[in-house]
Write a protein that holds these residues in place. Structure first.
Motif, PDB file in Angstrom:
ATOM      1  N   PHE A  26       0.833  -1.213   0.000  1.00 20.14           N
ATOM      2  CA  PHE A  26       0.000   0.000   0.000  1.00 20.14           C
ATOM      3  C   PHE A  26       0.865   1.259   0.000  1.00 20.14           C
ATOM      4  O   PHE A  26       0.583   2.223  -0.719  1.00 20.14           O
ATOM      5  N   ALA A  27       1.915   1.251   0.822  1.00 16.69           N
ATOM      6  CA  ALA A  27       2.810   2.409   0.853  1.00 16.69           C
ATOM      7  C   ALA A  27       3.497   2.600  -0.497  1.00 16.69           C
ATOM      8  O   ALA A  27       3.657   3.729  -0.978  1.00 16.69           O
ATOM      9  N   SER A  28       3.866   1.506  -1.143  1.00 20.07           N
ATOM     10  CA  SER A  28       4.517   1.582  -2.445  1.00 20.07           C
ATOM     11  C   SER A  28       3.578   2.152  -3.507  1.00 20.07           C
ATOM     12  O   SER A  28       3.972   3.016  -4.296  1.00 20.07           O
ATOM     13  N   VAL A  29       2.324   1.685  -3.527  1.00 21.05           N
ATOM     14  CA  VAL A  29       1.357   2.188  -4.512  1.00 21.05           C
ATOM     15  C   VAL A  29       1.077   3.666  -4.283  1.00 21.05           C
ATOM     16  O   VAL A  29       0.988   4.458  -5.232  1.00 21.05           O
ATOM     17  N   ALA A  30       0.926   4.055  -3.011  1.00 21.59           N
ATOM     18  CA  ALA A  30       0.630   5.454  -2.706  1.00 21.59           C
ATOM     19  C   ALA A  30       1.766   6.370  -3.179  1.00 21.59           C
ATOM     20  O   ALA A  30       1.526   7.415  -3.790  1.00 21.59           O
TER      21      ALA A  30
ATOM     22  N   VAL B  81       1.767   6.578  -7.027  1.00 24.96           N
ATOM     23  CA  VAL B  81       0.733   7.478  -7.539  1.00 24.96           C
ATOM     24  C   VAL B  81       1.161   8.931  -7.372  1.00 24.96           C
ATOM     25  O   VAL B  81       0.982   9.758  -8.278  1.00 24.96           O
ATOM     26  N   LEU B  82       1.735   9.252  -6.216  1.00 18.46           N
ATOM     27  CA  LEU B  82       2.204  10.615  -5.977  1.00 18.46           C
ATOM     28  C   LEU B  82       3.292  11.014  -6.976  1.00 18.46           C
ATOM     29  O   LEU B  82       3.234  12.090  -7.584  1.00 18.46           O
ATOM     30  N   LEU B  83       4.269  10.138  -7.163  1.00 15.61           N
ATOM     31  CA  LEU B  83       5.357  10.441  -8.097  1.00 15.61           C
ATOM     32  C   LEU B  83       4.863  10.480  -9.545  1.00 15.61           C
ATOM     33  O   LEU B  83       5.340  11.291 -10.343  1.00 15.61           O
ATOM     34  N   PHE B  84       3.908   9.607  -9.874  1.00 21.46           N
ATOM     35  CA  PHE B  84       3.364   9.612 -11.238  1.00 21.46           C
ATOM     36  C   PHE B  84       2.616  10.911 -11.523  1.00 21.46           C
ATOM     37  O   PHE B  84       2.745  11.477 -12.615  1.00 21.46           O
TER      38      PHE B  84
ATOM     39  N   LEU C   2       3.159  13.811 -10.046  1.00 16.39           N
ATOM     40  CA  LEU C   2       4.170  14.855 -10.162  1.00 16.39           C
ATOM     41  C   LEU C   2       4.879  14.798 -11.507  1.00 16.39           C
ATOM     42  O   LEU C   2       5.101  15.823 -12.166  1.00 16.39           O
ATOM     43  N   GLY C   3       5.246  13.587 -11.940  1.00 18.80           N
ATOM     44  CA  GLY C   3       5.899  13.434 -13.226  1.00 18.80           C
ATOM     45  C   GLY C   3       5.016  13.830 -14.389  1.00 18.80           C
ATOM     46  O   GLY C   3       5.488  14.403 -15.376  1.00 18.80           O
ATOM     47  N   SER C   4       3.715  13.538 -14.296  1.00 20.22           N
ATOM     48  CA  SER C   4       2.785  13.930 -15.359  1.00 20.22           C
ATOM     49  C   SER C   4       2.723  15.440 -15.478  1.00 20.22           C
ATOM     50  O   SER C   4       2.706  15.989 -16.586  1.00 20.22           O
ATOM     51  N   GLY C   5       2.699  16.134 -14.322  1.00 18.14           N
ATOM     52  CA  GLY C   5       2.679  17.589 -14.370  1.00 18.14           C
ATOM     53  C   GLY C   5       3.935  18.165 -14.989  1.00 18.14           C
ATOM     54  O   GLY C   5       3.879  19.075 -15.821  1.00 18.14           O
ATOM     55  N   LEU C   6       5.083  17.606 -14.627  1.00 18.84           N
ATOM     56  CA  LEU C   6       6.337  18.082 -15.213  1.00 18.84           C
ATOM     57  C   LEU C   6       6.411  17.777 -16.698  1.00 18.84           C
ATOM     58  O   LEU C   6       6.925  18.575 -17.494  1.00 18.84           O
ATOM     59  N   GLY C   7       5.879  16.621 -17.097  1.00 18.06           N
ATOM     60  CA  GLY C   7       5.892  16.272 -18.516  1.00 18.06           C
ATOM     61  C   GLY C   7       4.999  17.166 -19.339  1.00 18.06           C
ATOM     62  O   GLY C   7       5.364  17.603 -20.434  1.00 18.06           O
ATOM     63  N   LEU C   8       3.801  17.480 -18.817  1.00 18.27           N
ATOM     64  CA  LEU C   8       2.903  18.378 -19.541  1.00 18.27           C
ATOM     65  C   LEU C   8       3.488  19.783 -19.636  1.00 18.27           C
ATOM     66  O   LEU C   8       3.242  20.507 -20.606  1.00 18.27           O
ATOM     67  N   ALA C   9       4.252  20.171 -18.624  1.00 18.49           N
ATOM     68  CA  ALA C   9       4.855  21.505 -18.665  1.00 18.49           C
ATOM     69  C   ALA C   9       5.938  21.613 -19.725  1.00 18.49           C
ATOM     70  O   ALA C   9       6.232  22.714 -20.207  1.00 18.49           O
ATOM     71  N   SER C  10       6.533  20.484 -20.099  1.00 18.94           N
ATOM     72  CA  SER C  10       7.607  20.515 -21.099  1.00 18.94           C
ATOM     73  C   SER C  10       7.098  20.401 -22.522  1.00 18.94           C
ATOM     74  O   SER C  10       7.873  20.534 -23.466  1.00 18.94           O
TER      75      SER C  10
ATOM     76  N   MET D  30      10.741   6.439 -10.303  1.00 17.09           N
ATOM     77  CA  MET D  30       9.495   6.231  -9.569  1.00 17.09           C
ATOM     78  C   MET D  30       9.434   4.821  -8.998  1.00 17.09           C
ATOM     79  O   MET D  30       9.117   4.616  -7.819  1.00 17.09           O
ATOM     80  N   HIS D  31       9.736   3.822  -9.836  1.00 18.81           N
ATOM     81  CA  HIS D  31       9.715   2.434  -9.361  1.00 18.81           C
ATOM     82  C   HIS D  31      10.799   2.209  -8.305  1.00 18.81           C
ATOM     83  O   HIS D  31      10.589   1.448  -7.348  1.00 18.81           O
ATOM     84  N   TRP D  32      11.938   2.841  -8.481  1.00 20.03           N
ATOM     85  CA  TRP D  32      13.034   2.697  -7.514  1.00 20.03           C
ATOM     86  C   TRP D  32      12.588   3.181  -6.134  1.00 20.03           C
ATOM     87  O   TRP D  32      12.730   2.461  -5.133  1.00 20.03           O
ATOM     88  N   LEU D  33      12.076   4.387  -6.068  1.00 19.62           N
ATOM     89  CA  LEU D  33      11.690   4.954  -4.779  1.00 19.62           C
ATOM     90  C   LEU D  33      10.499   4.217  -4.169  1.00 19.62           C
ATOM     91  O   LEU D  33      10.499   3.885  -2.970  1.00 19.62           O
ATOM     92  N   ALA D  34       9.453   3.960  -4.978  1.00 19.97           N
ATOM     93  CA  ALA D  34       8.254   3.312  -4.448  1.00 19.97           C
ATOM     94  C   ALA D  34       8.556   1.890  -3.986  1.00 19.97           C
ATOM     95  O   ALA D  34       8.120   1.466  -2.904  1.00 19.97           O
ATOM     96  N   SER D  35       9.295   1.137  -4.786  1.00 21.23           N
ATOM     97  CA  SER D  35       9.628  -0.238  -4.401  1.00 21.23           C
ATOM     98  C   SER D  35      10.558  -0.261  -3.201  1.00 21.23           C
ATOM     99  O   SER D  35      10.445  -1.144  -2.334  1.00 21.23           O
TER     100      SER D  35
END
Length: 293
Positions: free
Chosen positions: A37-41, A44-47, A49-57, A82-87
């Protein structure tokens, strides 16, 4: 049967015949589920954030913003991070929150911790896949419902205003009723529609046949008043431009295909790295649990 060495609470040797098999499983499900659960949460948070940064570029304006290749590489790197930190978080919590296994060799403890870390990663991956599939199904069903309502409300008007035939059928009907000499008094819209059908059919079949080119030149000359030679040049230029535009569309589709394949490879690589990080982090968390617990 000889005595086999086994490290116990006080060390030394223990007769394996006198050791009863434990009824407790080596799988620490509460810790695994909590870590997942902590990994999924965090994922999702990092995804998000990454989506926002990607749309900004990305910019809708031509020749501005990041290219498709740059966005693809940035997205792939972010997926790995993202997978590194979450896992890592999920695996560490799994190892740190499990109960202490007494009377086990350190090698067995290490194996159980790494196995539980892998299971935590697997549970988080399945949960993430379910979330993605459910969200995609909800979006698709909502879009289909909206499209059905719009289509049902406007079907009558579309049927009444639609042309008798479109696509190849329209081209074949045009050839069937085509006059020997175009009528200059005819509507420009009809002439443009007729020319469009001829050019589209030529693009679909590879090239515009010579008889169709000659007819297009007559059609252009009749409606514009230019000389037949000039009309023929216009026809050749328009057909060449249409082919160039089609090639650009195909190149864009091929670039999108390559970008999708690259992202798929990055996703698989990120998942492999995540599985390894989860196992290592769980082993680290379990070791600290036994030392400080």
């Amino acid at each position: 049967m000889p005595d086999t060495p086994m490290t116990g609470a006080t060390g030394g040797y223990v007769d394996q015949r006198s050791v009863a098999e434990s009824s407790a499983s080596g799988v620490a499900w509460p810790a695994i589920i909590g870590g997942a659960f902590a990994s999924v949460a965090l994922a999702v948070l990092l995804f998000t954030l990454g989506s926002g940064l990607g749309l900004a570029s990305v910019s809708p304006w031509a020749n501005t913003g990041a290219t498709v290749t740059t966005v693809t590489v940035m997205t792939g790197i972010w997926l790995i991070v993202m997978h590194w930190l979450a896992s890592g978080l999920g695996g560490y919590l799994t190892g740190r929150l499990r109960t202490k296994w007494a009377g086990l060799h350190t090698h067995e403890v290490f194996f159980r911790d790494t196995a539980n870390g892998f299971l935590s990663w697997a549970v988080a991956s399945v949960a993430g896949a379910v979330i993605v599939v459910t969200t995609a199904a909800f979006v698709v069903s909502g879009t289909a419902a909206i499209a059905t309502g719009v289509a049902g409300g406007t079907a009558k008007g579309v049927i009444q205003s639609a042309s008798p035939a479109t696509g190849p059928s329209a081209y074949l009907l045009d050839r069937l009723f085509r006059a020997d000499r175009p009528n200059a008094a005819g509507a420009d819209a009809d002439a443009k529609a007729q020319a469009g059908q001829i050019i589209l059919n030529g693009l679909a079949t590879g090239d515009v046949p010579a008889p169709d080119k000659a007819y297009l030149a007559q059609l252009v000359s009749a409606h514009t008043g230019v000389a037949p030679d000039e009309a023929a040049k216009r026809v050749d230029q328009v057909i060449a431009d249409a082919k160039t535009a089609e090639v650009k569309v195909q190149q864009g589709a091929d670039a999108a295909r390559k970008a999708g394949a690259t992202l798929t490879i990055f996703t698989g690589l990120a998942m492999l790295i995540g599985a390894f990080i989860a196992c290592a982090a769980a082993a680290l968390g379990g070791q600290q649990r036994d030392v400080h617990g």
